[in-house]
Write a protein that holds these residues in place. Structure first.
Motif, short mmCIF file in Angstrom:
data_model
loop_
_atom_site.label_atom_id
_atom_site.label_comp_id
_atom_site.label_asym_id
_atom_site.label_seq_id
_atom_site.Cartn_x
_atom_site.Cartn_y
_atom_site.Cartn_z
N THR A 122 0.81 -1.21 0.00
CA THR A 122 0.00 0.00 0.00
C THR A 122 0.85 1.26 0.00
N SER A 123 1.88 1.29 0.83
CA SER A 123 2.73 2.47 0.90
C SER A 123 4.16 2.03 1.16
N ILE A 124 5.10 2.69 0.47
CA ILE A 124 6.51 2.33 0.62
C ILE A 124 7.34 3.58 0.89
N SER A 125 8.47 3.35 1.52
CA SER A 125 9.50 4.35 1.68
C SER A 125 10.65 3.95 0.76
N ALA A 126 11.14 4.87 -0.06
CA ALA A 126 12.19 4.54 -1.03
C ALA A 126 13.32 5.55 -0.92
N ASP A 127 14.33 5.22 -0.12
CA ASP A 127 15.48 6.12 -0.02
C ASP A 127 16.42 5.93 -1.21
N ASP A 128 16.23 4.85 -1.96
CA ASP A 128 16.95 4.63 -3.21
C ASP A 128 16.14 5.27 -4.33
N THR A 129 16.71 6.29 -4.99
CA THR A 129 15.94 7.02 -6.00
C THR A 129 15.56 6.14 -7.19
N SER A 130 16.40 5.17 -7.52
CA SER A 130 16.05 4.28 -8.63
C SER A 130 14.84 3.43 -8.28
N ILE A 198 13.39 -4.02 1.86
CA ILE A 198 13.52 -4.77 0.61
C ILE A 198 14.72 -4.22 -0.13
N SER A 199 15.67 -5.07 -0.43
CA SER A 199 16.90 -4.61 -1.07
C SER A 199 16.69 -4.46 -2.57
N MET A 200 17.11 -3.31 -3.09
CA MET A 200 16.99 -2.98 -4.51
C MET A 200 18.37 -3.05 -5.14
N SER A 201 18.64 -4.08 -5.94
CA SER A 201 19.99 -4.37 -6.40
C SER A 201 20.19 -4.17 -7.90
N ALA A 202 19.33 -3.39 -8.53
CA ALA A 202 19.43 -3.21 -9.98
C ALA A 202 20.78 -2.68 -10.40
N VAL A 203 21.34 -1.74 -9.62
CA VAL A 203 22.58 -1.08 -10.04
C VAL A 203 23.79 -1.99 -9.92
N THR A 204 23.63 -3.18 -9.35
CA THR A 204 24.76 -4.11 -9.27
C THR A 204 24.89 -4.97 -10.52
N GLN A 205 23.95 -4.86 -11.44
CA GLN A 205 23.95 -5.73 -12.61
C GLN A 205 24.94 -5.26 -13.67
#
Length: 404
Positions: A122-130, A198-205
């Motif tokens: 429903t609602s998220i906090s995203a300190d990672d801009t991507s 939740i870990s956002m790992s897109a930039v590691t690819q």
């Protein structure tokens, strides 16, 4: 477009009206009842998944004996679809998430150490801009409640301006604890022991398309797989078309231009940056980077697998290195201007005269910065980043590689 601007303005006004000056900004978001299934409709044999509209695709597709579907892909995550829940494995962060459909009973038999979420979030906090941009691209921008101060997306800047700042749950644990009841999840880069992170790992690819494919990863948390699949196919087609055209042009002239990604380092050094995804961008565009052997012969030291450096005192070697480039991409960064670097700033930073530098790429004006759109200047008096701005190189460029 005008409708979008109007919605942003209305949202900004409502947020501003509801925020009391001096208070820690908090939002209370209620779940949309359409998110949930009717529990009365469920039985032991009832399934939401598999359903092609609500599933991602990948390079691997397997069905186990119970009919559950396992999707793997080159982007380093895996999703397994069960009857009324999904299990997401982020191999880069070594984290596992169990997502059960609102209205269904939460599963009881899932991997130890996994984090449990009711979806769609429903609602998220995203300190990672991507991560915030990925949610926006998937059609879940309305679920983003807290954002980074460096956010560039115009609508989400309204949140930042009004103080709805996303904390990093790994480093700002008190602020995250204060928001724990306000959000369903914290999307962040680093793995965290916070049960909602939740870990956002897109930039590691390693490639532009595998980074963009994390659209699918984010979509799973919002039941937006169909939207993510459609968008990713569009991105992949556009990127592949550009790649073919660029490589055909290089073949026609029988030459691959040399591209250098450079910046003035923070350790009294000059740096040539060569992470795999930048190498892929250059080669896909029909160009080439200097080989490691050439940099080593020039006297550079391999600091990491992704960069080579030389002391700033060696201006002669640095200038000779820059001379080898047909195109220079500067990653020099100023907090007040992000990646916007004027030519005079570049020549001053890299020990070159302001004109007739003797570096062909500079004298031809073939020096480019990574900046695209930048955010508003941060003005909050209590912010440690006051006076800074963000750039969408760290935001939209990750998901929309065909625009780079």
């Amino acid at each position: 477009m005008m409708a979008r601007i109007a919605l942003c303005a209305i949202f900004f006004a409502l947020v501003l009206h509801s925020h009391q000056p001096g208070a820690y900004a908090q939002l209370q978001v209620n779940r949309n009842t359409d998110d949930c299934i009717n529990p009365a409709l469920t039985t032991d044999d009832w399934r939401i998944w598999p359903n092609s509209k609500y599933m991602i695709t990948g390079t691997g597709f397997n069905r186990d004996s119970a009919g559950n579907i396992v999707i793997t892909n080159r982007a380093n995550f895996r999703v397994t679809y069960y009857k009324s829940y999904k299990i997401v494995e982020n191999f880069s962060a070594k984290e596992t998430y169990v997502l059960y459909q609102c209205g269904a009973n939460p599963p009881t038999n899932y991997p130890a150490g996994a984090k449990l979420y009711q979806i769609p979030l429903t609602s998220i906090s995203a300190d990672d801009t991507s991560a915030a941009e990925f949610a926006k691209q998937c059609g879940a921008v309305d679920r983003v409640a807290y954002v980074s101060e460096f956010i560039c997306s115009s609508c989400m800047q309204a949140l930042a301006v009004c103080g709805y700042i996303a904390p990093d749950p790994s480093f700002d644990k008190q602020a995250a604890a204060d928001l724990q009841s306000q959000v369903d999840a914290f999307f962040t880069f680093y793995p965290s022991d916070n049960p909602k992170s939740i870990s956002m790992s897109a930039v590691t690819q390693d490639s532009p398309l595998s980074r963009a494919e994390w659209l699918k990863y984010v979509s799973v948390f919002f039941n937006k797989e169909w939207e993510a699949e459609a968008l990713f196919r569009t991105i992949r087609t556009a990127y592949s078309d550009l790649k073919r055209a660029a490589q055909a042009r290089s073949a026609a002239i029988n030459r691959k231009p040399v591209v250098l990604w450079v910046y003035k380092g923070f350790d009294a050094d000059f740096v040539v940056s060569k992470p795999p995804y930048k190498l892929a961008y250059v080669e896909d565009a029909g160009g080439q980077m200097l080989p490691d052997s050439k940099l080593q012969a020039l006297g550079f030291v391999n600091n990491t697998a992704n960069s080579w450096s030389i002391p700033q005192a060696r201006t002669d070697v640095w200038k000779n290195t820059l001379k080898l480039a047909d195109v220079i991409i500067t990653e020099d960064y100023e907090m007040a201007t992000a990646g916007y670097v004027r030519m005079k700033q570049f020549t001053d930073a890299h020990g070159l005269p302001s004109s007739n530098t003797g570096v062909p790429a500079v004298d031809r004006g073939e020096v480019y910065s990574i900046a695209g759109v930048i955010s508003q200047t941060i003005t909050a008096p209590d912010s440690k980043y006051k006076g800074s701005v963000g750039t969408d190189w760290y935001e939209r460029a990750t998901s929309r590689c065909e625009e780079v």
